[in-house]
Design a protein around this motif. Sequence first.
Motif, short mmCIF file in Angstrom:
data_model
loop_
_atom_site.label_atom_id
_atom_site.label_comp_id
_atom_site.label_asym_id
_atom_site.label_seq_id
_atom_site.Cartn_x
_atom_site.Cartn_y
_atom_site.Cartn_z
N ARG A 76 115.64 90.26 -11.88
CA ARG A 76 114.64 90.44 -10.82
C ARG A 76 114.26 91.91 -10.73
O ARG A 76 115.02 92.79 -11.12
CB ARG A 76 115.15 89.93 -9.47
CG ARG A 76 116.28 90.75 -8.87
CD ARG A 76 116.81 90.09 -7.61
NE ARG A 76 117.86 90.87 -6.99
CZ ARG A 76 118.61 90.44 -5.97
NH1 ARG A 76 118.40 89.22 -5.47
NH2 ARG A 76 119.55 91.23 -5.47
N GLN A 77 113.07 92.15 -10.19
CA GLN A 77 112.57 93.50 -10.06
C GLN A 77 111.77 93.62 -8.76
O GLN A 77 110.77 92.94 -8.58
CB GLN A 77 111.70 93.89 -11.25
CG GLN A 77 111.28 95.35 -11.26
CD GLN A 77 110.69 95.76 -12.60
OE1 GLN A 77 110.26 94.92 -13.38
NE2 GLN A 77 110.68 97.05 -12.86
N LYS B 235 111.47 99.64 -8.19
CA LYS B 235 112.86 99.63 -8.63
C LYS B 235 112.98 99.12 -10.05
O LYS B 235 112.05 98.51 -10.59
CB LYS B 235 113.71 98.76 -7.70
CG LYS B 235 113.83 99.30 -6.28
CD LYS B 235 114.81 98.49 -5.47
CE LYS B 235 114.98 99.07 -4.08
NZ LYS B 235 115.63 100.41 -4.15
N GLU B 236 114.12 99.38 -10.67
CA GLU B 236 114.38 98.91 -12.02
C GLU B 236 114.67 97.42 -12.03
O GLU B 236 115.12 96.85 -11.03
CB GLU B 236 115.57 99.67 -12.62
CG GLU B 236 115.36 101.15 -12.80
CD GLU B 236 116.56 101.84 -13.41
OE1 GLU B 236 116.41 102.95 -13.92
OE2 GLU B 236 117.67 101.25 -13.37
N ARG B 237 114.40 96.79 -13.17
CA ARG B 237 114.75 95.40 -13.34
C ARG B 237 116.28 95.28 -13.37
O ARG B 237 116.95 96.04 -14.07
CB ARG B 237 114.14 94.86 -14.63
CG ARG B 237 114.28 93.36 -14.80
CD ARG B 237 113.42 92.86 -15.97
NE ARG B 237 112.02 93.16 -15.77
CZ ARG B 237 111.04 92.75 -16.57
NH1 ARG B 237 111.32 91.98 -17.62
NH2 ARG B 237 109.79 93.10 -16.32
N GLU B 238 116.82 94.33 -12.61
CA GLU B 238 118.26 94.19 -12.51
C GLU B 238 118.72 92.79 -12.88
O GLU B 238 118.03 91.80 -12.66
CB GLU B 238 118.75 94.55 -11.10
CG GLU B 238 118.29 93.60 -10.01
CD GLU B 238 118.92 93.90 -8.67
OE1 GLU B 238 119.88 94.69 -8.61
OE2 GLU B 238 118.44 93.35 -7.66
#
Length: 129
Positions: free
Chosen positions: A38-39, A43-46
Amino acid sequence: QVQLAESGGGSVPAGSSLRLSCAASGDIDMPHCMAWFRQAPGKEREEVATLFTGKGTTFTSDSVKGRFTISHDSANNKLYLQMNSLELDDGGIYYCAADRRYSVVVAGCRGRPEIWEHWGQGILVTVSA
């Protein structure tokens, strides 16, 4: 050769539930890794959760552990993410990913987003207060 299509997103209040689906098609008959990322904006994709279809083993990130469950339906070649007790921080675009490579399998289907072989287009989940 592999196509992934997410569905089931939407806008829901905090504390409610959603189930995301990912339909896989193409050359993906052998055991393989699948995952949800998810992103959120800015924010960075996690990593959220991962799964190995060969044994059904799973990993769930600490931020969603106890609330989210990843599962796979081999008969229909679909990946699911059951999301319960949704929080504001759960909002974002959710992506389905798949990887057939042995190096990813032996790593426990874990790895930074850049290494994953195939991606869906993403689907939006919005959580309101």
